[in-house]
Design an enzyme around this catalytic site. Structure first.
Site, PDB file in Angstrom:
ATOM      1  N   CYS A   2      29.267  35.254  30.005  1.00  0.00           N
ATOM      2  CA  CYS A   2      27.888  35.091  29.440  1.00  0.00           C
ATOM      3  C   CYS A   2      27.367  34.160  30.806  1.00  0.00           C
ATOM      4  CB  CYS A   2      27.783  35.140  28.119  1.00  0.00           C
ATOM      5  SG  CYS A   2      28.951  36.319  27.098  1.00  0.00           S
ATOM      6  N   ARG A  27      27.854  35.652  36.223  1.00  0.00           N
ATOM      7  CA  ARG A  27      29.128  36.073  34.804  1.00  0.00           C
ATOM      8  C   ARG A  27      29.399  37.164  33.834  1.00  0.00           C
ATOM      9  NH1 ARG A  27      29.313  29.930  34.563  1.00  0.00           N
ATOM     10  NH2 ARG A  27      30.060  30.672  32.004  1.00  0.00           N
ATOM     11  N   TRP A  73      28.211  39.681  28.580  1.00  0.00           N
ATOM     12  CA  TRP A  73      29.218  40.249  29.065  1.00  0.00           C
ATOM     13  C   TRP A  73      29.615  40.395  27.631  1.00  0.00           C
ATOM     14  CZ3 TRP A  73      34.995  39.721  28.594  1.00  0.00           C
ATOM     15  CH2 TRP A  73      35.556  40.816  29.858  1.00  0.00           C
ATOM     16  N   ASN A  99      27.813  32.282  23.770  1.00  0.00           N
ATOM     17  CA  ASN A  99      29.103  32.524  24.779  1.00  0.00           C
ATOM     18  C   ASN A  99      30.693  32.609  24.055  1.00  0.00           C
ATOM     19  OD1 ASN A  99      27.081  32.991  27.538  1.00  0.00           O
ATOM     20  ND2 ASN A  99      27.983  30.893  27.653  1.00  0.00           N
ATOM     21  N   GLY A 100      31.101  32.491  23.850  1.00  0.00           N
ATOM     22  CA  GLY A 100      32.625  33.075  23.475  1.00  0.00           C
ATOM     23  C   GLY A 100      32.986  33.545  22.525  1.00  0.00           C
ATOM     24  N   GLU A 484      46.434  40.282  47.028  1.00  0.00           N
ATOM     25  CA  GLU A 484      44.671  39.655  46.906  1.00  0.00           C
ATOM     26  C   GLU A 484      44.440  41.359  47.491  1.00  0.00           C
ATOM     27  OE1 GLU A 484      42.932  37.892  45.867  1.00  0.00           O
ATOM     28  OE2 GLU A 484      41.439  37.367  46.746  1.00  0.00           O
ATOM     29  N   LYS A 488      41.276  42.837  46.000  1.00  0.00           N
ATOM     30  CA  LYS A 488      40.165  43.121  46.083  1.00  0.00           C
ATOM     31  C   LYS A 488      39.342  44.382  46.423  1.00  0.00           C
ATOM     32  CE  LYS A 488      38.554  39.624  46.247  1.00  0.00           C
ATOM     33  NZ  LYS A 488      39.130  38.915  45.515  1.00  0.00           N
ATOM     34  N   GLU A 491      38.496  45.710  42.944  1.00  0.00           N
ATOM     35  CA  GLU A 491      37.676  44.680  41.819  1.00  0.00           C
ATOM     36  C   GLU A 491      36.296  45.727  42.535  1.00  0.00           C
ATOM     37  OE1 GLU A 491      38.939  40.488  40.917  1.00  0.00           O
ATOM     38  OE2 GLU A 491      38.631  40.998  43.333  1.00  0.00           O
ATOM     39  N   HIS A 507      61.955  50.644  46.563  1.00  0.00           N
ATOM     40  CA  HIS A 507      62.497  50.678  44.630  1.00  0.00           C
ATOM     41  C   HIS A 507      61.835  51.407  44.273  1.00  0.00           C
ATOM     42  CE1 HIS A 507      66.197  48.467  46.225  1.00  0.00           C
ATOM     43  NE2 HIS A 507      65.511  47.875  46.577  1.00  0.00           N
ATOM     44  N   LYS A 606      32.773  36.265  36.440  1.00  0.00           N
ATOM     45  CA  LYS A 606      32.622  35.918  37.395  1.00  0.00           C
ATOM     46  C   LYS A 606      33.101  34.432  36.791  1.00  0.00           C
ATOM     47  CE  LYS A 606      33.090  33.715  41.623  1.00  0.00           C
ATOM     48  NZ  LYS A 606      33.610  34.184  42.654  1.00  0.00           N
TER      49      LYS A 606
END
Ligand code: G6P
Length: 611
Positions: A2, A27, A73, A99-100, A484, A488, A491, A507, A606
Site C-alpha cells: 500500500c 505500490r 493492496w 500499511n502493514g 526471469e 516477466k 507477471e 526430467h 512493487k
C-alpha cells in the site's frame, strides 16, 4: 504494497494527495481513499484505481489544507469500498491510513466489540482506528498519546498516518516495519511511503525509523520514540528528479525502463569500472573487501527478480573469484536452521530496499554475527540503511511493477563485485581483468544495439499472444535468465510460464511439448552452445515452437531454431545483461497485445512490505 500520502500546509490538500497517490499507485491499486479536514473530516474511498477516486473526489467537496490518502493492496479483507482506507472509529473523529499488518487484530477487535464498538469491514486497520478512539475517549490522553498508547498494544507492522477532527493542525505518523518519510517544505509538510509523491514539492526528507513517531504540522515536525524520547533527525537531500518518475513519451513505464537500460548500466558502472587503471572501485565496499574475499561462504538472500539476479551472482562469484555462494529465497532463509555466523557474509539484493522478507533475513544474519552487504536501488531505504556496507545500483526510480532495469543493474553490480573479488583472491590475472573490463564496458552499447530494432520481437509476440503456456530454457549464467523471462511473462500477461535449466527439460517438462508449446531457449553462452543445440533438437523433434536467443557468432543455433533473436557477442559471464532484454520486450509486447495493464498487473505490488 500500500501507499500513503499526507499533506499539511497552504495548498489544497486533496490535489497534492490525489496526485501523490497516482505516483504511488505502483505500490498497490485495488482501492484508494482520501480524508481531509475542513471543519469536519470528509472521507472519500472506492474500490479500484486512483483515477476512480479522483473522479469521485471531484463530485464530493474535499477541500481543506490537510489530509491523508492511501492506495491499498489487500491483506485482510477483500478489496471493496468499505475495506478501503482511510478508516475511522465509531465517532468518525479519527481517520487513519495504514500499511502493514496488525497481527493481533482479532484479539483487539473482540475486546473492543465487548466494549460496544461496531465494525463495518474486515480490516486490521479499522481495529486500530477504534482502539485509538477508545483510548482517547476513555482516558485523558491527548491525540498524540492516544495513538502512542494504541501502538503499544499492537503486534505486527505498520506505517500509519492519523488525523483527528479536534486537532486539525497536525498529523500523527508512526513506523514499524513499513517505510514512511516526511517531506520538509516551507510552511508545509508532506508524508509519504516513498519519495515519488513529494519530489515535485521538496527534495528535503526525513526518514522515520522503526519505533519512531512524529507530529507533523505545517510549520514543522517533531520525531520521538514510542517511549516519548525526543529525537534529532538528519534531513536528507533526494537525488531523484521529477523527470525520472514520468513516462517521458513512452506508453508504459515498463517500456521506458527497458529502453533506459543502456544508460542505467552505464550509470551503474560510472566511477566504478576504472578502465585505464584496469580495476574495479566500489566505494560502498571500502574497508570490507578483504573480509568478503575471506568469507567462509557468501549467502545471497533476496526475493522475486532480485533473487534471480542473485542466482546470476552465484555463477559469477564462483567463476570469477572461486568463492562458494548459496542463494536463498529470503522468505525461506528466515525459517531454516540458522547455520550462519561471523565467518559468513550475506549479500541482500533489493530494488526497493523495503521487502519485508529480505529485511528479516538481513536482521537474522546480523544477529548471528555475519557481515551483511546490500545491493539496493532506492537510496536511503531501510535495507540500505541497515546493512553494514553496500553498493547502490543507481538505476533511478523503477515504477513498472515488473522489474527490468533494476535486474540488469543488480547483475552489473554483482559482475563488478565478482571481478573485484577475483582480483582479491588472485583468480583473475592482469590480462584477464583487462579483457573483462573491456567487455563489461561494451555492454551499454550492445544493449542499445538490441533496442535499435525490436520488430522481430514484436512479430514473435504477435504470433504467440494467445499461447496458454510458455517454457523457458537456459544453462549456466542464463538459467536464471530463463527463470526471469518466465516470471516477466507470468507477471504482466498472466500466461503460465516455467523456467528450467535446459537439461532438466528431459526430467518432466518435455512431456508438455507439442506443436502448441512455445519454448524460449536462451542459447547465448558459448561454452554451452553444443548442448543447447541438442536441447533445441529435442524440442523440435516434439514439434515445439522454438524461439532462440543467440549471439552473433552462434549460427548453429540460428539454423536450428524456428525463430531466432540475435544479440551482440559478449563474454559468456556477461550474457545475462543482454539476454534479459529481448525477454523483457517479448513479455511486454505480448502483454500489450493481450490488453493487460502492463505497469500495474493484477494482484502484484512493487514493494512487498508484508511477510
Ligand atoms: C515484488 C516485485 C518484484 C520484485 C520483488 C522483490 O514481488 O513485484 O518485481 O522483484 O518484489 O522486490 P525487491 O524490491 O526486494 O527487489
Amino acid at each position: 504494497m500500500c501507499g500513503i500520502v499526507g499533506y499539511i500546509g497552504n495548498r489544497v490538500a486533496s490535489e497534492v494527495i490525489l496526485k501523490g497517490l497516482q505516483r504511488l499507485e505502483y505500490r498497490g491499486y485495488d482501492s484508494a481513499g482520501i480524508a481531509v479536514i475542513n471543519d469536519d473530516i470528509k472521507i472519500v474511498k472506492v474500490k479500484g484505481k486512483v483515477n476512480m477516486l479522483v473522479s469521485l473526489a471531484d463530485d464530493h467537496n474535499v477541500s481543506g489544507h490537510m489530509g491523508i490518502g492511501h492506495t491499498r493492496w489487500a491483506t485482510h479483507g477483500e478489496p471493496n469500498d468499505v475495506n478501503a482506507h482511510p478508516h475511522t472509529g465509531a465517532t468518525g473523529k479519527f481517520a487513519l491510513v495504514h500499511n502493514g499488518i496488525i497481527e493481533n487484530y482479532d484479539v483487539l477487535r473482540q475486546d473492543l466489540e465487548q466494549k460496544g464498538h461496531m465494525f463495518t469491514g474486515e480490516t486490521d486497520t479499522e481495529v486500530l482506528a477504534h482502539l485509538i478512539e477508545e483510548i482517547h475517549e476513555m482516558s485523558d490522553h491527548d491525540f498524540f498519546h492516544s495513538v502512542q498508547q494504541a501502538l503499544l498494544q499492537v503486534e505486527g507492522t505498520y506505517g500509519i498516518a492519523v488525523i483527528h477532527k479536534d486537532n486539525p493542525d497536525r498529523i500523527i505518523v508512526a513506523r514499524k516495519g513499513s517505510p514512511l518519510l516526511i517531506g520538509v517544505g516551507e510552511n508545509e509538510h508532506f508524508i509519504a511511503s516513498d519519495a515519488s509523491p513529494i519530489i515535485e514539492y521538496t527534495k528535503k526528507v526525513v526518514y522515520l525509523e522503526d519505533g519512531e513517531m512524529a507530529v507533523i504540522t505545517s510549520d514543522g515536525y517533531e520525531v520521538s520514540t514510542l517511549k516519548d524520547v525526543l529525537l534529532t533527525k538528519e534531513v536528507h537531500e533526494l537525488a531523484m528528479s521529477l523527470e525520472q518518475i514520468e513516462k517521458g513519451g513512452f506508453p508504459h513505464f515498463m517500456l521506458k525502463e527497458i529502453f533506459e537500460q543502456s544508460d542505467t548500466i552505464a550509470d551503474c558502472m560510472r566511477g566504478r569500472l576504472m578502465v585505464h587503471e584496469n580495476r574495479i572501485q566500489l566505494g560502498g565496499l571500502d574497508g570490507v573487501v578483504e573480509k568478503l574475499a575471506n568469507a567462509r561462504r557468501v549467502i545471497i538472500a533476496a526475493c522475486g527478480t532480485s533473487w534471480h539476479a542473485g542466482l546470476v551472482g552465484e555463477y559469477l562469484f564462483e567463476y570469477l573469484a572461486h568463492m562458494p555462494v548459496e542463494v536463498e529465497y529470503a522468505s525461506e532463509f528466515r525459517y531454516r536452521q540458522q547455520l550462519i555466523d561471523e565467518r559468513d557474509v550475506m549479500i541482500v539484493i533489493s530494488q526497493s530496499g523495503e521487502t519485508a522478507d529480505t529485511l528479516a533475513a538481513l536482521r537474522e544474519a546480523k544477529k548471528r554475527g555475519a557481515m551483511v552487504l546490500g545491493i539496493c536501488n532506492v537510496v536511503g531505504s531501510t535495507i540500505a540503511r541497515e546493512t553494514d556496507a553496500g553498493v547502490y545500483t543507481h538505476a533511478g526510480p523503477e515504477i513498472g511493477v515488473a522489474s527490468t532495469k533494476a535486474f540488469t543493474a543488480q547483475v552489473t553490480i554483482l559482475t563488478m563485485m565478482a571481478m573485484l573479488m577475483g582480483r582479491e583472491t588472485n583468480v583473475i590475472s592482469d590480462d584477464y581483468m583487462r579483457k573483462l573490463v573491456k567487455e563489461l564496458r561494451s555492454v551499454p552499447a550492445k544493449i542499445e544495439e538490441i533496442l535499435k530494432d525490436t520488430s522481430d520481437i514484436e512479430a514473435i509476440a504477435r504470433l504467440f499472444t494467445y499461447a496458454p503456456n510458455f517454457l523457458y530454457l537456459g544453462r549456466s549464467y542464463n538459467f536464471p535468465v530463463a527463470l526471469e523471462g518466465a516470471l516477466k511473462l507470468k507477471e504482466i500477461s498472466y500466461i503460465h510460464a516455467e523456467g528450467y535449466p535446459a537439461a532438466e527439460m528431459k526430467h518432466g517438462p518435455i512431456a508438455l511439448i507439442d506443436e502448441h508449446m512455445p519454448v524460449v531457449v536462451i542459447a547465448a553462452t558459448d561454452h554451452t552452445n553444443d548442448k543447447m543445440i541438442s536441447n533445441i533438437e529435442e524440442v523440435r523433434a516434439r514439434k515445439g515452437r522454438l524461439i532462440a536467443i543467440s549471439s552473433d557468432g552462434q549460427s548453429g543455433v540460428a539454423r536450428h531454431a524456428e525463430f531466432n533473436i540475435t544479440i551482440p557477442e559478449v563474454h559468456d559471464c556477461m550474457t545475462p545483461l543482454l539476454t534479459a532484454v529481448p525477454l523483457q520486450l517479448l513479455s511486454y509486447y505480448i502483454a500489450v497485445n493481450r490488453k493487460c495493464d502492463v505497469d500495474q498487473p493484477r494482484n502484484l505490488a512493487k514493494s512487498v512490505t508484508v511477510e
